[in-house]
Design an enzyme around this catalytic site. Structure first.
Site, PDB file in Angstrom:
ATOM      1  N   HIS A 267       2.828  39.458   8.206  1.00  0.00           N
ATOM      2  CA  HIS A 267       2.836  39.325   6.750  1.00  0.00           C
ATOM      3  C   HIS A 267       2.239  40.588   6.127  1.00  0.00           C
ATOM      4  O   HIS A 267       1.330  41.214   6.698  1.00  0.00           O
ATOM      5  CB  HIS A 267       1.955  38.146   6.312  1.00  0.00           C
ATOM      6  CG  HIS A 267       2.514  36.795   6.623  1.00  0.00           C
ATOM      7  ND1 HIS A 267       3.779  36.567   7.103  1.00  0.00           N
ATOM      8  CD2 HIS A 267       1.949  35.554   6.474  1.00  0.00           C
ATOM      9  CE1 HIS A 267       3.970  35.265   7.257  1.00  0.00           C
ATOM     10  NE2 HIS A 267       2.880  34.628   6.886  1.00  0.00           N
TER      11      HIS A 267
ATOM     12  N   CYS B 202      -1.968  31.543   7.139  1.00  0.00           N
ATOM     13  CA  CYS B 202      -1.735  32.924   7.588  1.00  0.00           C
ATOM     14  C   CYS B 202      -1.737  33.933   6.443  1.00  0.00           C
ATOM     15  O   CYS B 202      -2.145  35.088   6.629  1.00  0.00           O
ATOM     16  CB  CYS B 202      -0.433  33.001   8.379  1.00  0.00           C
ATOM     17  SG  CYS B 202       0.950  32.152   7.615  1.00  0.00           S
TER      18      CYS B 202
HETATM   19  N1  LIG Z   1       3.627  30.209  12.061  1.00  0.00           N
HETATM   20  C1  LIG Z   1       2.568  30.705  11.440  1.00  0.00           C
HETATM   21  O1  LIG Z   1       2.496  31.907  11.055  1.00  0.00           O
HETATM   22  C2  LIG Z   1       1.387  29.829  11.181  1.00  0.00           C
HETATM   23  C3  LIG Z   1       0.225  30.434  10.731  1.00  0.00           C
HETATM   24  C4  LIG Z   1      -0.911  29.660  10.484  1.00  0.00           C
HETATM   25  C5  LIG Z   1      -0.846  28.298  10.674  1.00  0.00           C
HETATM   26  N2  LIG Z   1       0.308  27.718  11.107  1.00  0.00           N
HETATM   27  C6  LIG Z   1       0.302  26.278  11.293  1.00  0.00           C
HETATM   28  O2  LIG Z   1       0.225  26.033  12.706  1.00  0.00           O
HETATM   29  C7  LIG Z   1       0.911  24.809  13.017  1.00  0.00           C
HETATM   30  C8  LIG Z   1       1.997  25.103  14.054  1.00  0.00           C
HETATM   31  O3  LIG Z   1       2.931  26.015  13.474  1.00  0.00           O
HETATM   32  P1  LIG Z   1       4.096  26.723  14.321  1.00  0.00           P
HETATM   33  O4  LIG Z   1       4.600  27.779  13.405  1.00  0.00           O
HETATM   34  O5  LIG Z   1       3.645  27.073  15.683  1.00  0.00           O
HETATM   35  O6  LIG Z   1       5.153  25.506  14.416  1.00  0.00           O
HETATM   36  P2  LIG Z   1       6.358  25.287  15.458  1.00  0.00           P
HETATM   37  O7  LIG Z   1       6.828  26.581  15.994  1.00  0.00           O
HETATM   38  O8  LIG Z   1       7.321  24.413  14.748  1.00  0.00           O
HETATM   39  O9  LIG Z   1       5.674  24.447  16.673  1.00  0.00           O
HETATM   40  C9  LIG Z   1       5.188  23.145  16.481  1.00  0.00           C
HETATM   41  C10 LIG Z   1       4.431  22.665  17.720  1.00  0.00           C
HETATM   42  O10 LIG Z   1       3.951  21.338  17.451  1.00  0.00           O
HETATM   43  C11 LIG Z   1       4.445  20.462  18.480  1.00  0.00           C
HETATM   44  N3  LIG Z   1       4.740  19.149  17.902  1.00  0.00           N
HETATM   45  C12 LIG Z   1       5.563  18.856  16.875  1.00  0.00           C
HETATM   46  N4  LIG Z   1       5.580  17.513  16.649  1.00  0.00           N
HETATM   47  C13 LIG Z   1       4.748  16.969  17.576  1.00  0.00           C
HETATM   48  C14 LIG Z   1       4.340  15.632  17.869  1.00  0.00           C
HETATM   49  N5  LIG Z   1       4.795  14.591  17.166  1.00  0.00           N
HETATM   50  N6  LIG Z   1       3.471  15.448  18.888  1.00  0.00           N
HETATM   51  C15 LIG Z   1       2.995  16.490  19.607  1.00  0.00           C
HETATM   52  N7  LIG Z   1       3.341  17.774  19.374  1.00  0.00           N
HETATM   53  C16 LIG Z   1       4.205  18.002  18.369  1.00  0.00           C
HETATM   54  C17 LIG Z   1       5.698  21.125  19.004  1.00  0.00           C
HETATM   55  O11 LIG Z   1       5.962  20.624  20.309  1.00  0.00           O
HETATM   56  P3  LIG Z   1       7.466  20.592  20.897  1.00  0.00           P
HETATM   57  O12 LIG Z   1       7.812  21.988  21.293  1.00  0.00           O
HETATM   58  O13 LIG Z   1       7.315  19.675  22.070  1.00  0.00           O
HETATM   59  O14 LIG Z   1       8.356  20.067  19.808  1.00  0.00           O
HETATM   60  C18 LIG Z   1       5.265  22.587  19.001  1.00  0.00           C
HETATM   61  O15 LIG Z   1       4.457  22.859  20.113  1.00  0.00           O
HETATM   62  C19 LIG Z   1       1.464  24.288  11.690  1.00  0.00           C
HETATM   63  O16 LIG Z   1       0.549  23.374  11.120  1.00  0.00           O
HETATM   64  C20 LIG Z   1       1.533  25.535  10.832  1.00  0.00           C
HETATM   65  O17 LIG Z   1       1.470  25.252   9.449  1.00  0.00           O
HETATM   66  C21 LIG Z   1       1.422  28.453  11.382  1.00  0.00           C
END
Ligand SMILES: NC(=O)c1ccc[n+]([C@@H]2O[C@H](COP(=O)([O-])OP(=O)(O)OC[C@H]3O[C@@H](n4cnc5c(N)ncnc54)[C@H](OP(=O)(O)O)[C@@H]3O)[C@@H](O)[C@H]2O)c1
Length: 350
Positions: free
Chosen positions: A256, A131
């Site tokens: 950001h 991001c």
């Molecule tokens: N936040 C940002 O600004 C951003 C920007 C760019 C990229 N990213 C990337 O995008 C990805 C997701 O980030 P996020 O911020 O959305 O994280 P998050 O809010 O922690 O959400 C994680 C997601 O992954 C699922 N998950 C976790 N463990 C799992 C498993 N073992 N099997 C299946 N599903 C699983 C969770 O499901 P449950 O709800 O069922 O636990 C939830 O849907 C990460 O790789 C992060 O680095 C994030």
């Protein structure tokens, strides 16, 4: 194939996943079935997409049956394990995690900058940049195409939702502890009020700024800083570009901001840069300091473009520009760019 492609959203319940469902509901509806996948913890939950309630299913090999394109919005280790499984089941994966971004056999794509890269995907995976990189790269890609980038010096002011749902929950809880108090006037008073548990951050983030994002890498650099350097080089096709980055977390929920010092091949003018940015797809120039106009996260959150303000030529270098950029880290910084990549991939299915 005939008919509309089937799309899976893996991690549909997370910070990025939830915004992905909003974006899929707002953009041109090119999809057939949309399948929602998350961990077994979320199986059975219903989420709305395109005005319809859809039941979340647990991640499994069978969940990818019949899926043409799978968007992965899950932690790195989950993507590393499951993206190849989805590919083996016949899907093209667009992955939002860091698991494959630097793999030479995986293109790292920003549709406004290097859309052609999406077509060469020997592993069946396309990666979405992080991001912080995405916050600046659309504007910088446009300036680079005209002026030829030679160096970047960047500082970030990163929102807590960059650390997922846990980051947002942490800031909201801390804000409720400090609101209406006189805290922030004595050493350690905020830390004592917040307590030991600072969530995904190393220090309290309410009433504070924290010069750290990610994990420790070599020589004191953070993983987030290395991502900005490595990913900018890959997207722009400039493997030797000098890039210096300092990543800082600030008490903002989403969006950001970055200050950027960009040095180019030859002399640049502010008027020339304005002309480029004013017409660059995906960029909005908001730059009238005399009228108090510049982008801030409070106004930018929830919008799609990269917002650019405070455009100046460097005082001591006629080849360099200074600018301030803001972008919603969950939209263009994550879900929107992923959806745009998926649309490019889907064009091949029709
Ligand atoms: N936040 C940002 O600004 C951003 C920007 C760019 C990229 N990213 C990337 O995008 C990805 C997701 O980030 P996020 O911020 O959305 O994280 P998050 O809010 O922690 O959400 C994680 C997601 O992954 C699922 N998950 C976790 N463990 C799992 C498993 N073992 N099997 C299946 N599903 C699983 C969770 O499901 P449950 O709800 O069922 O636990 C939830 O849907 C990460 O790789 C992060 O680095 C994030």
């Amino acid at each position: 194939m005939t008919g509309k492609p089937t799309l899976a959203v893996v991690g549909a319940t997370g910070a990025v996943g939830v915004v992905m469902l909003q974006i899929l509901s707002q953009r041109a509806d090119i999809w057939g079935e949309i399948r929602l996948i998350a961990s077994p913890r979320s199986a059975g939950r219903k989420l709305a997409v395109r005005g319809e309630e859809i039941e979340v299913v647990a991640l499994s090999e069978d969940a990818f049956d019949g899926v043409d394109i799978a968007l992965f919005d899950v932690p790195d280790e989950v993507a590393a394990q499951w993206a190849p499984i989805a590919v083996a089941r016949g899907a093209v994966v667009v992955d939002n995690s860091a698991a494959f971004r630097l793999d030479p056999e995986v293109p790292l794509v920003v549709p406004e900058v290097n859309p052609h890269a999406v077509r060469t995907r020997p592993r069946g995976i396309v990666a979405n940049p992080n991001c912080t990189t995405l916050t600046m790269i659309v504007a910088l890609g446009a300036l680079h195409a005209e002026f030829g980038l030679r160096e970047l010096v960047v500082s970030s002011y990163q929102a807590v939702s960059g650390a997922g749902r846990a980051g947002v929950d942490t800031l909201r809880a801390q804000l409720s502890l400090v609101a209406g108090t006189e805290l922030g006037t004595k050493p350690g008073d905020v830390r004592r009020a917040v307590g030991e548990d600072t969530g995904p951050f190393p220090d309290p983030v309410a009433l504070n700024v924290v010069p750290w994002a990610g994990s420790l890498r070599q020589d004191g650099w953070s993983s987030e800083e290395m991502k900005v350097r490595d990913e900018s080089r890959k997207i722009l096709g400039l493997p030797q570009l000098p890039v210096a980055v300092t990543c800082v977390r600030v008490p903002v929920i989403t969006t950001h901001s970055l200050t950027v010092h960009a040095r180019f091949q030859g002399e640049v003018t502010v008027d020339g840069a304005r002309e480029i940015l004013a017409t660059a797809p995906g960029v909005v120039l908001c730059d009238d300091p005399a009228a108090g106009e510049f982008p801030t996260p409070a106004d930018v959150v929830g919008t799609d473009p990269t917002w650019v303000g405070r455009l100046r030529r460097a005082l001591d270098d006629p080849t360099a520009l200074e600018l301030f950029v803001c972008g919603d880290n969950l939209r263009k910084g994550a879900a929107l760019n992923t959806a745009q990549i998926a649309e490019l991939v889907a064009a091949d299915f029709c």
